[in-house]
Design a protein around this motif. Structure first.
Motif, PDB file in Angstrom:
ATOM      1  N   GLU A 134      28.843 -33.440   5.835  1.00  0.00           N
ATOM      2  CA  GLU A 134      28.220 -33.616   5.172  1.00  0.00           C
ATOM      3  C   GLU A 134      28.487 -34.577   4.058  1.00  0.00           C
ATOM      4  O   GLU A 134      29.135 -34.286   2.438  1.00  0.00           O
ATOM      5  CB  GLU A 134      27.016 -32.401   4.847  1.00  0.00           C
ATOM      6  CG  GLU A 134      26.169 -32.609   3.208  1.00  0.00           C
ATOM      7  CD  GLU A 134      24.928 -33.183   3.461  1.00  0.00           C
ATOM      8  OE1 GLU A 134      24.621 -34.202   2.931  1.00  0.00           O
ATOM      9  OE2 GLU A 134      23.905 -32.605   4.599  1.00  0.00           O
ATOM     10  N   VAL A 135      27.295 -35.639   3.509  1.00  0.00           N
ATOM     11  CA  VAL A 135      27.618 -36.916   2.644  1.00  0.00           C
ATOM     12  C   VAL A 135      27.903 -35.968   1.079  1.00  0.00           C
ATOM     13  O   VAL A 135      28.622 -36.288   0.881  1.00  0.00           O
ATOM     14  CB  VAL A 135      26.869 -37.361   2.481  1.00  0.00           C
ATOM     15  CG1 VAL A 135      25.505 -37.364   1.468  1.00  0.00           C
ATOM     16  CG2 VAL A 135      26.776 -39.074   1.764  1.00  0.00           C
ATOM     17  N   HIS A 136      26.659 -35.217   0.672  1.00  0.00           N
ATOM     18  CA  HIS A 136      27.218 -33.945  -0.612  1.00  0.00           C
ATOM     19  C   HIS A 136      27.887 -32.804  -0.365  1.00  0.00           C
ATOM     20  O   HIS A 136      28.034 -32.263  -1.544  1.00  0.00           O
ATOM     21  CB  HIS A 136      25.760 -33.926  -0.768  1.00  0.00           C
ATOM     22  CG  HIS A 136      24.302 -34.918  -0.594  1.00  0.00           C
ATOM     23  ND1 HIS A 136      24.824 -36.084  -1.253  1.00  0.00           N
ATOM     24  CD2 HIS A 136      23.561 -34.974  -0.303  1.00  0.00           C
ATOM     25  CE1 HIS A 136      23.841 -36.642  -1.830  1.00  0.00           C
ATOM     26  NE2 HIS A 136      22.709 -35.806  -0.613  1.00  0.00           N
ATOM     27  N   TYR A 137      28.792 -32.550   0.280  1.00  0.00           N
ATOM     28  CA  TYR A 137      29.612 -31.486   0.770  1.00  0.00           C
ATOM     29  C   TYR A 137      30.391 -31.307  -0.701  1.00  0.00           C
ATOM     30  O   TYR A 137      30.791 -30.539  -0.443  1.00  0.00           O
ATOM     31  CB  TYR A 137      30.685 -31.485   1.836  1.00  0.00           C
ATOM     32  CG  TYR A 137      31.519 -30.652   1.760  1.00  0.00           C
ATOM     33  CD1 TYR A 137      30.873 -29.108   2.368  1.00  0.00           C
ATOM     34  CD2 TYR A 137      32.744 -30.554   1.141  1.00  0.00           C
ATOM     35  CE1 TYR A 137      31.862 -28.041   2.888  1.00  0.00           C
ATOM     36  CE2 TYR A 137      33.452 -29.527   2.061  1.00  0.00           C
ATOM     37  CZ  TYR A 137      33.698 -28.054   2.281  1.00  0.00           C
ATOM     38  OH  TYR A 137      34.105 -27.062   2.085  1.00  0.00           O
ATOM     39  N   LYS A 138      31.731 -32.587  -0.826  1.00  0.00           N
ATOM     40  CA  LYS A 138      32.570 -32.288  -1.467  1.00  0.00           C
ATOM     41  C   LYS A 138      31.578 -32.185  -3.808  1.00  0.00           C
ATOM     42  O   LYS A 138      31.644 -31.469  -4.690  1.00  0.00           O
ATOM     43  CB  LYS A 138      33.214 -33.439  -1.981  1.00  0.00           C
ATOM     44  CG  LYS A 138      34.434 -33.743  -3.120  1.00  0.00           C
ATOM     45  CD  LYS A 138      34.883 -35.195  -3.107  1.00  0.00           C
ATOM     46  CE  LYS A 138      36.243 -35.006  -3.900  1.00  0.00           C
ATOM     47  NZ  LYS A 138      36.921 -35.954  -4.008  1.00  0.00           N
ATOM     48  N   ALA A 139      30.343 -32.959  -3.412  1.00  0.00           N
ATOM     49  CA  ALA A 139      29.576 -32.666  -4.876  1.00  0.00           C
ATOM     50  C   ALA A 139      29.177 -31.308  -5.267  1.00  0.00           C
ATOM     51  O   ALA A 139      29.476 -30.809  -5.873  1.00  0.00           O
ATOM     52  CB  ALA A 139      28.630 -34.155  -5.293  1.00  0.00           C
ATOM     53  N   LEU A 140      28.297 -30.636  -3.853  1.00  0.00           N
ATOM     54  CA  LEU A 140      27.907 -29.573  -4.015  1.00  0.00           C
ATOM     55  C   LEU A 140      28.760 -28.440  -3.998  1.00  0.00           C
ATOM     56  O   LEU A 140      29.100 -27.592  -5.254  1.00  0.00           O
ATOM     57  CB  LEU A 140      26.623 -29.299  -2.672  1.00  0.00           C
ATOM     58  CG  LEU A 140      25.635 -29.659  -2.876  1.00  0.00           C
ATOM     59  CD1 LEU A 140      25.133 -29.590  -1.518  1.00  0.00           C
ATOM     60  CD2 LEU A 140      24.721 -29.061  -3.615  1.00  0.00           C
ATOM     61  N   ALA A 141      30.007 -28.792  -3.368  1.00  0.00           N
ATOM     62  CA  ALA A 141      31.409 -28.026  -3.592  1.00  0.00           C
ATOM     63  C   ALA A 141      31.485 -27.754  -4.613  1.00  0.00           C
ATOM     64  O   ALA A 141      31.921 -26.708  -5.542  1.00  0.00           O
ATOM     65  CB  ALA A 141      31.510 -28.556  -2.510  1.00  0.00           C
ATOM     66  N   GLU A 142      31.996 -28.634  -5.455  1.00  0.00           N
ATOM     67  CA  GLU A 142      32.817 -29.172  -6.994  1.00  0.00           C
ATOM     68  C   GLU A 142      31.703 -28.028  -8.133  1.00  0.00           C
ATOM     69  O   GLU A 142      31.800 -27.713  -8.741  1.00  0.00           O
ATOM     70  CB  GLU A 142      33.164 -30.653  -7.611  1.00  0.00           C
ATOM     71  CG  GLU A 142      34.449 -30.815  -6.821  1.00  0.00           C
ATOM     72  CD  GLU A 142      34.179 -31.782  -6.481  1.00  0.00           C
ATOM     73  OE1 GLU A 142      33.697 -32.593  -7.222  1.00  0.00           O
ATOM     74  OE2 GLU A 142      35.164 -33.026  -6.678  1.00  0.00           O
ATOM     75  N   LEU A 143      30.110 -28.418  -7.989  1.00  0.00           N
ATOM     76  CA  LEU A 143      29.523 -28.489  -8.434  1.00  0.00           C
ATOM     77  C   LEU A 143      29.486 -26.762  -8.736  1.00  0.00           C
ATOM     78  O   LEU A 143      29.511 -26.047  -9.864  1.00  0.00           O
ATOM     79  CB  LEU A 143      27.960 -28.803  -8.527  1.00  0.00           C
ATOM     80  CG  LEU A 143      27.685 -30.270  -8.674  1.00  0.00           C
ATOM     81  CD1 LEU A 143      26.520 -30.486  -8.185  1.00  0.00           C
ATOM     82  CD2 LEU A 143      27.749 -30.607 -10.583  1.00  0.00           C
ATOM     83  N   LEU A 144      29.092 -25.849  -7.116  1.00  0.00           N
ATOM     84  CA  LEU A 144      29.343 -24.521  -7.090  1.00  0.00           C
ATOM     85  C   LEU A 144      29.954 -23.819  -8.076  1.00  0.00           C
ATOM     86  O   LEU A 144      30.483 -22.764  -8.409  1.00  0.00           O
ATOM     87  CB  LEU A 144      28.817 -23.934  -5.730  1.00  0.00           C
ATOM     88  CG  LEU A 144      27.344 -24.905  -5.537  1.00  0.00           C
ATOM     89  CD1 LEU A 144      27.387 -24.020  -3.956  1.00  0.00           C
ATOM     90  CD2 LEU A 144      26.182 -23.788  -6.272  1.00  0.00           C
ATOM     91  N   THR A 145      31.132 -24.654  -8.085  1.00  0.00           N
ATOM     92  CA  THR A 145      32.358 -24.142  -8.136  1.00  0.00           C
ATOM     93  C   THR A 145      33.068 -24.080  -9.099  1.00  0.00           C
ATOM     94  O   THR A 145      33.235 -23.166 -10.710  1.00  0.00           O
ATOM     95  CB  THR A 145      33.160 -24.916  -6.999  1.00  0.00           C
ATOM     96  OG1 THR A 145      33.858 -24.696  -6.364  1.00  0.00           O
ATOM     97  CG2 THR A 145      34.645 -24.207  -7.825  1.00  0.00           C
ATOM     98  N   GLY A 146      32.678 -25.387 -10.009  1.00  0.00           N
ATOM     99  CA  GLY A 146      31.732 -25.110 -11.610  1.00  0.00           C
ATOM    100  C   GLY A 146      31.212 -24.716 -12.373  1.00  0.00           C
ATOM    101  O   GLY A 146      31.944 -23.638 -12.788  1.00  0.00           O
TER     102      GLY A 146
END
Length: 461
Positions: A430-442
């Motif tokens: 998913e193109v947004h995978y990295k961004a979402l994973a980083e946001l939710l982890t943050g």
């Protein structure tokens, strides 16, 4: 009727299942309780293949429990092992009286709402099955706060149900569903029950399963109508669709489960005042009832509000003056992390508008929208808000504190959903995978830096 074997992978997306005939962790709880309240085999205990595991008359100790552990038995353990001194129906009134003696605000609510005759009637109306009373006894010894919460839920739900004008049968049914809602905690890993948050996906699935197990335990006994079984299963579901185990929405939820769940949650919220106030008070839930009127039946919220207001619980000057200074410092210290979380939540919602969401993603979206609403409604986005805290009255300061904590509890629910969303629903392609994973982890990392735990209850189910 033979006990049934229930898979629940279709409900909470896990391969786990509950078989009442398997001696799971519950046998260890019995062994622990047996030290002061002897648990004795009432007959020879055999496994499913007819092999004798434990002779009649033997006590359940750590050693003998190990002989039974993980075996599928010929009969459920509560049929063949009995405690020497289990709770009985006639003991319940005394258990509630002890609850009132311990908590002054409960006693005041009980008296102000003229609930003594109602409670006495509910305790003795029908005899509960010995299996339920035995498990309730074990819950009392092993998880005393969960036990106290079930007593509160049964009592408070009954008062609110009467305020709503429910029938005598429905008042009794919500009393029963609240009393036995958490028996499933005795069948999941102890470390999961005691966790304050930060669940792995597997741990969170295990925690969610407790409602399914509780409903199976009660349902297998064939003592109660289906509405009670459903209420137990639904007591962690929410009108906004962000509950568990099935993320049901308002149209598919029953009144019994929603009132059971509301009372359960109010008990937890009440515990937040413990940081500043030795005498906890249910007045602290009034702010929650105002903010969360859409998370369950509005009528139930309104009735609970009336019950509490009738009791005239003081919501002012709950704390010493020095505690208010400490409270103000805490509100300010949380402000930057809360702002960072809010900004991340807005980014998550923006990305969500561009992708197809599954069950966990949808729950996160609902919760994130609620968090944005709470943040904006409280005025936290104004830079001047925290600069003028020193001018706040005690009531305004308490409201700011409670609203911050309410915001953080919503975020805590997002934190619980996030691991399963990332692992099961968000493809690495998913193109947004990295961004979402980083946001939710943050978001999770920011939440973990805050002192929310001192306001929360024993666990975050």
């Amino acid at each position: 009727m033979s006990p049934q074997y229930y898979p629940w992978s279709n409900i909470i997306n896990t391969e786990q299942s509950f078989d009442p005939s398997v001696a799971d962790i519950y046998i260890d709880h019995l062994a622990a309780v047996s030290k002061n309240n002897e648990a004795i085999a009432q007959e020879d205990i055999y496994n499913q293949f007819g092999i004798l595991l434990l002779a009649k008359g033997m006590s359940i100790s750590k050693k003998t429990a190990s002989l039974l552990s993980n075996h599928k038995l010929s009969k459920p353990i509560d049929e063949v092992v009995h405690l020497s001194r289990p709770l009985k129906n006639q003991d319940l009134q005394s258990e509630f009286n002890q609850l009132f003696a311990k908590h002054e605000d409960f006693k005041k609510i009980h008296k102000s709402n003229d609930a003594e005759a109602l409670l006495r009637h509910l305790c003795v109306l029908k005899s509960f099955h010995p299996t339920l009373l035995q498990k309730l006894t074990v819950l009392k010894e092993r998880y005393p706060q969960a036990y106290e919460r079930t007593l509160f839920g049964a009592w408070f739900s009954g008062i609110v149900a009467r305020e709503l004008g429910w029938s005598k049968d429905d008042i009794y049914n919500v009393f029963v569903s609240s009393l036995f809602q958490d028996l499933g905690l005795l069948h999941i890993p102890e470390d999961v029950v005691m966790m304050e948050g930060g669940f792995t996906p597997e741990q969170w699935r295990s925690m969610q399963s407790h409602v399914v197990i509780s409903s199976i335990i009660v349902g297998n006994l064939e003592c109660f109508p289906e509405s009670i079984i459903t209420a137990i299963l639904e007591h962690h579901e929410r009108f906004d669709g962000a509950g568990y185990p099935s993320s049901k929405n308002a149209d598919s939820l029953g009144d019994l489960g929603q009132l059971t769940g509301m009372s359960d949650l109010l008990f937890r919220i009440r515990a937040r005042s413990a940081a500043f106030n030795k005498e906890q008070s249910l007045s602290s839930v009034l702010a929650y009832l105002k903010v969360n009127s859409k998370s369950s039946r509005q009528a139930s919220h309104e009735a609970a509000f009336i019950v509490l207001k009738r009791s005239k619980l003081s919501s002012l000057q709950q704390y010493e003056d020095a505690a208010y200074l400490q409270m103000a410092d805490l509100v300010i210290s949380r402000s930057q992390a809360i702002k960072d979380i809010f900004e991340s939540i807005q980014k998550v919602l923006f990305i969500f508008s561009d992708i197809t969401l599954g069950k966990q993603g949808h729950s996160i979206q609902i919760l994130a929208s609620k968090a944005v609403y709470v943040y904006k409604a409280a005025g936290f986005y104004h830079d001047e808000f925290y600069k003028i805290l020193e001018t706040f009255s005690h009531e305004e300061l308490e409201d700011a504190d409670r609203t911050q904590i309410e915001f953080l509890w919503v975020i805590k629910r997002i934190q619980q959903c996030a691991p399963q969303f990332i692992e099961l629903e968000l493809s690495e392609s998913e193109v947004h995978y990295k961004a979402l994973a980083e946001l939710l982890t943050g978001i999770s990392s920011n939440l973990n830096t805050l002192q929310i735990e001192i306001f929360s209850s024993e666990k975050t189910e």
